[in-house]
Design a protein around this motif. Structure first.
Motif, PDB file in Angstrom:
ATOM      1  N   LEU A 231      65.430  12.062  82.570  1.00  0.00           N
ATOM      2  CA  LEU A 231      65.428  11.440  81.251  1.00  0.00           C
ATOM      3  C   LEU A 231      64.713  10.090  81.283  1.00  0.00           C
ATOM      4  CD1 LEU A 231      66.456  11.212  78.275  1.00  0.00           C
ATOM      5  CD2 LEU A 231      68.525  10.151  79.229  1.00  0.00           C
ATOM      6  N   LEU A 232      65.055   9.257  82.264  1.00  0.00           N
ATOM      7  CA  LEU A 232      64.503   7.902  82.326  1.00  0.00           C
ATOM      8  C   LEU A 232      62.997   7.890  82.572  1.00  0.00           C
ATOM      9  CD1 LEU A 232      67.326   6.228  84.435  1.00  0.00           C
ATOM     10  CD2 LEU A 232      66.936   5.960  81.976  1.00  0.00           C
ATOM     11  N   SER A 233      62.489   8.926  83.226  1.00  0.00           N
ATOM     12  CA  SER A 233      61.051   8.993  83.520  1.00  0.00           C
ATOM     13  C   SER A 233      60.291   9.871  82.531  1.00  0.00           C
ATOM     14  CB  SER A 233      60.844   9.524  84.944  1.00  0.00           C
ATOM     15  OG  SER A 233      61.439  10.813  85.098  1.00  0.00           O
ATOM     16  N   SER A 234      60.954  10.302  81.461  1.00  0.00           N
ATOM     17  CA  SER A 234      60.312  11.179  80.481  1.00  0.00           C
ATOM     18  C   SER A 234      59.343  10.399  79.603  1.00  0.00           C
ATOM     19  CB  SER A 234      61.374  11.862  79.610  1.00  0.00           C
ATOM     20  OG  SER A 234      62.058  10.905  78.802  1.00  0.00           O
ATOM     21  N   ASP A 235      58.488  11.126  78.916  1.00  0.00           N
ATOM     22  CA  ASP A 235      57.484  10.500  78.039  1.00  0.00           C
ATOM     23  C   ASP A 235      58.138   9.697  76.915  1.00  0.00           C
ATOM     24  OD1 ASP A 235      55.509  11.629  79.569  1.00  0.00           O
ATOM     25  OD2 ASP A 235      55.190  13.349  78.242  1.00  0.00           O
ATOM     26  N   VAL A 236      59.345  10.104  76.529  1.00  0.00           N
ATOM     27  CA  VAL A 236      60.041   9.417  75.436  1.00  0.00           C
ATOM     28  C   VAL A 236      60.211   7.933  75.735  1.00  0.00           C
ATOM     29  CG1 VAL A 236      62.208   9.295  74.148  1.00  0.00           C
ATOM     30  CG2 VAL A 236      61.243  11.520  74.764  1.00  0.00           C
ATOM     31  N   TYR A 237      60.432   7.609  77.022  1.00  0.00           N
ATOM     32  CA  TYR A 237      60.698   6.218  77.395  1.00  0.00           C
ATOM     33  C   TYR A 237      59.530   5.565  78.140  1.00  0.00           C
ATOM     34  CZ  TYR A 237      65.512   7.246  76.096  1.00  0.00           C
ATOM     35  OH  TYR A 237      66.648   7.590  75.398  1.00  0.00           O
ATOM     36  N   ALA A 238      58.383   6.233  78.142  1.00  0.00           N
ATOM     37  CA  ALA A 238      57.242   5.728  78.909  1.00  0.00           C
ATOM     38  C   ALA A 238      56.817   4.330  78.467  1.00  0.00           C
ATOM     39  CB  ALA A 238      56.070   6.702  78.794  1.00  0.00           C
ATOM     40  N   ASP A 239      56.936   4.028  77.176  1.00  0.00           N
ATOM     41  CA  ASP A 239      56.530   2.713  76.664  1.00  0.00           C
ATOM     42  C   ASP A 239      57.666   1.699  76.678  1.00  0.00           C
ATOM     43  OD1 ASP A 239      53.967   3.678  76.153  1.00  0.00           O
ATOM     44  OD2 ASP A 239      54.494   4.338  74.128  1.00  0.00           O
ATOM     45  N   TRP A 240      58.854   2.143  77.097  1.00  0.00           N
ATOM     46  CA  TRP A 240      60.028   1.282  77.064  1.00  0.00           C
ATOM     47  C   TRP A 240      60.492   0.855  78.454  1.00  0.00           C
ATOM     48  CZ3 TRP A 240      62.864  -0.115  72.562  1.00  0.00           C
ATOM     49  CH2 TRP A 240      62.397   0.445  71.373  1.00  0.00           C
ATOM     50  N   LEU A 241      60.381   1.785  79.411  1.00  0.00           N
ATOM     51  CA  LEU A 241      61.029   1.583  80.695  1.00  0.00           C
ATOM     52  C   LEU A 241      60.048   1.599  81.862  1.00  0.00           C
ATOM     53  CD1 LEU A 241      64.089   3.993  80.283  1.00  0.00           C
ATOM     54  CD2 LEU A 241      63.969   1.558  79.709  1.00  0.00           C
ATOM     55  N   GLN A 242      60.297   0.752  82.820  1.00  0.00           N
ATOM     56  CA  GLN A 242      59.652   0.817  84.132  1.00  0.00           C
ATOM     57  C   GLN A 242      60.716   1.211  85.134  1.00  0.00           C
ATOM     58  OE1 GLN A 242      57.283  -2.609  85.567  1.00  0.00           O
ATOM     59  NE2 GLN A 242      58.357  -2.370  87.527  1.00  0.00           N
ATOM     60  N   LEU A 243      60.710   2.464  85.552  1.00  0.00           N
ATOM     61  CA  LEU A 243      61.759   2.977  86.429  1.00  0.00           C
ATOM     62  C   LEU A 243      61.472   2.578  87.867  1.00  0.00           C
ATOM     63  CD1 LEU A 243      64.333   4.587  86.720  1.00  0.00           C
ATOM     64  CD2 LEU A 243      62.961   6.685  86.814  1.00  0.00           C
ATOM     65  N   ASN A 244      62.273   1.677  88.385  1.00  0.00           N
ATOM     66  CA  ASN A 244      62.140   1.230  89.768  1.00  0.00           C
ATOM     67  C   ASN A 244      63.048   2.047  90.677  1.00  0.00           C
ATOM     68  OD1 ASN A 244      60.263  -0.673  89.007  1.00  0.00           O
ATOM     69  ND2 ASN A 244      61.713  -2.371  88.938  1.00  0.00           N
ATOM     70  N   ALA A 245      63.248   1.568  91.890  1.00  0.00           N
ATOM     71  CA  ALA A 245      63.960   2.316  92.925  1.00  0.00           C
ATOM     72  C   ALA A 245      65.396   2.639  92.522  1.00  0.00           C
ATOM     73  CB  ALA A 245      63.963   1.524  94.225  1.00  0.00           C
ATOM     74  N   THR A 246      65.832   3.823  92.935  1.00  0.00           N
ATOM     75  CA  THR A 246      67.243   4.184  92.876  1.00  0.00           C
ATOM     76  C   THR A 246      67.911   3.689  94.152  1.00  0.00           C
ATOM     77  OG1 THR A 246      66.916   6.153  91.505  1.00  0.00           O
ATOM     78  CG2 THR A 246      68.880   6.103  92.878  1.00  0.00           C
ATOM     79  N   LEU A 247      68.928   2.844  93.987  1.00  0.00           N
ATOM     80  CA  LEU A 247      69.686   2.318  95.124  1.00  0.00           C
ATOM     81  C   LEU A 247      70.975   3.124  95.252  1.00  0.00           C
ATOM     82  CD1 LEU A 247      67.664   0.033  94.524  1.00  0.00           C
ATOM     83  CD2 LEU A 247      69.480  -1.613  95.027  1.00  0.00           C
ATOM     84  N   THR A 248      71.156   3.766  96.398  1.00  0.00           N
ATOM     85  CA  THR A 248      72.347   4.585  96.627  1.00  0.00           C
ATOM     86  C   THR A 248      73.200   3.956  97.712  1.00  0.00           C
ATOM     87  OG1 THR A 248      71.194   6.596  95.968  1.00  0.00           O
ATOM     88  CG2 THR A 248      73.216   6.859  97.240  1.00  0.00           C
ATOM     89  N   LEU A 249      74.460   3.706  97.371  1.00  0.00           N
ATOM     90  CA  LEU A 249      75.385   3.100  98.323  1.00  0.00           C
ATOM     91  C   LEU A 249      76.017   4.172  99.206  1.00  0.00           C
ATOM     92  CD1 LEU A 249      75.068   0.934  96.045  1.00  0.00           C
ATOM     93  CD2 LEU A 249      77.337   0.131  96.698  1.00  0.00           C
TER      94      LEU A 249
END
Length: 324
Positions: free
Chosen positions: A104-122
């Motif tokens: 969802l976060l990397s979809s075209d819908v949010y391409a102009d809104w979001l810069q998806l950086n690294a996923t941090l997993t604990l």
């Protein structure tokens, strides 16, 4: 454009502690937001994060990671449109699968809104000694989806934990940064680590869960809305939480003794006592209890367990510790 990080990790891995530490390092000129999803209906993490200096949006009692996660999209759109944050940190439930959320976060819908950086997993290395956790689909897939592994709770490790972590790292096919965190403290620069779009995310076979609304039939009120209870289930886990009004105080020593004997895997809570606010955090045998001199608007506690539990019995025990 809003910079976004997913902060994932299995139950009890220390996500909320890490978020609190990151908020302490937030540049004063930046506008941050946090979108937090919890397995339980009551919402403990939001109460802990609310004073951290960021805009907070909670999605309790459901999985923001599911393919039909409308509450997630509504919450995300609301944050972006109303607050326009410079940075957004998303904390899914420890039982959430990351694939649909990352899609969802990397979809075209949010391409102009979001810069998806690294996923941090604990990853708490002590979890590597638990066969039930190791065999859990979400535990494995959260680690597979990670761009950065944060080895958490190093302040509580014993030598065997160092060994398990080293052995686990040697077995990994993916080469990713691994950083060690004491009390959730990591460099702020990790949030700008790029996401690897080539990472193949596994499918979740049963990631979708819904709140068990049948539990609301058992909702009890003590006097004029003095407290309420809510339950949920999914992913092979069951939860029950209680919310008490601002006039309710608890016997802190009694609650701590009760917590030590409680046959429950995961416990989080903030309870008002005459001495201050008692913060409870338990994962298995690992128990952290602090007493803080602060003011809160209510008391709340959430229990999560792998097996269906007699919540009425535990509720009766908890209510005995009320002082008012």
């Amino acid at each position: 454009m809003t910079k976004v990080n997913l902060i994932t990790g299995f139950l009890g891995s220390g996500k909320t502690t890490l978020l609190l530490q990151l908020l302490k390092k937030k540049p004063a000129h930046e506008n941050w937001a946090i979108l937090v999803n919890e397995f339980g209906e009551i919402g403990i993490d939001g109460a802990l994060l609310r004073a951290g200096g960021a805009t907070l949006k909670e999605i309790p009692g459901g999985c923001m990671c599911c393919v039909n996660g409308l509450p997630m999209q509504v919450g995300l759109n609301s944050l972006l449109q109303q607050h326009k944050p410079d940075r957004l940190l998303i904390e899914p439930t420890g039982l959430g699968h990351p694939k649909q959320l990352l899609k969802l976060l990397s979809s075209d819908v949010y391409a102009d809104w979001l810069q998806l950086n690294a996923t941090l997993t604990l990853l708490d290395p002590r979890q590597l000694a638990d066969e039930q956790i190791l065999s859990d689909e979400n535990f494995r897939d959260q680690l597979t989806a990670a761009d950065v592994i944060v080895a958490s709770k190093a302040d509580r490790w014993v030598p065997e934990d160092h060994t398990r972590l080293a052995q686990w790292q040697q077995q990994q096919v993916q080469v990713r940064p691994l950083v060690t965190a004491h009390w959730g403290d990591i460099p702020l620069t990790l949030l700008d680590h790029p996401r690897d779009p080539a990472t193949t995310l596994p499918d979740a076979r049963h990631h979708h869960h819904h709140p068990d609304r049948s539990g609301f039939a058992a909702l009890k009120l003590d006097g004029p809305t003095r407290w309420r209870r809510a339950v949920n289930q999914g992913q092979g886990y069951f939860s029950c939480g209680w919310l008490f009004d601002a006039d309710t105080e608890f016997d802190g020593e009694g609650v701590q003794a009760w917590l030590a004997e409680l046959p429950i895997e995961r416990v989080k809570g903030r309870l008002r006592t005459p001495q201050g606010v008692l913060t409870l955090n338990r994962q298995g045998d690992d128990v952290q209890i602090t007493l803080q001199d602060e003011s809160v608007t209510d008391s709340r506690i959430e229990l999560i367990h792998r097996e269906q539990t007699d919540w009425n019995r535990l509720q009766s025990q908890l209510l005995k510790f009320r002082l008012t």
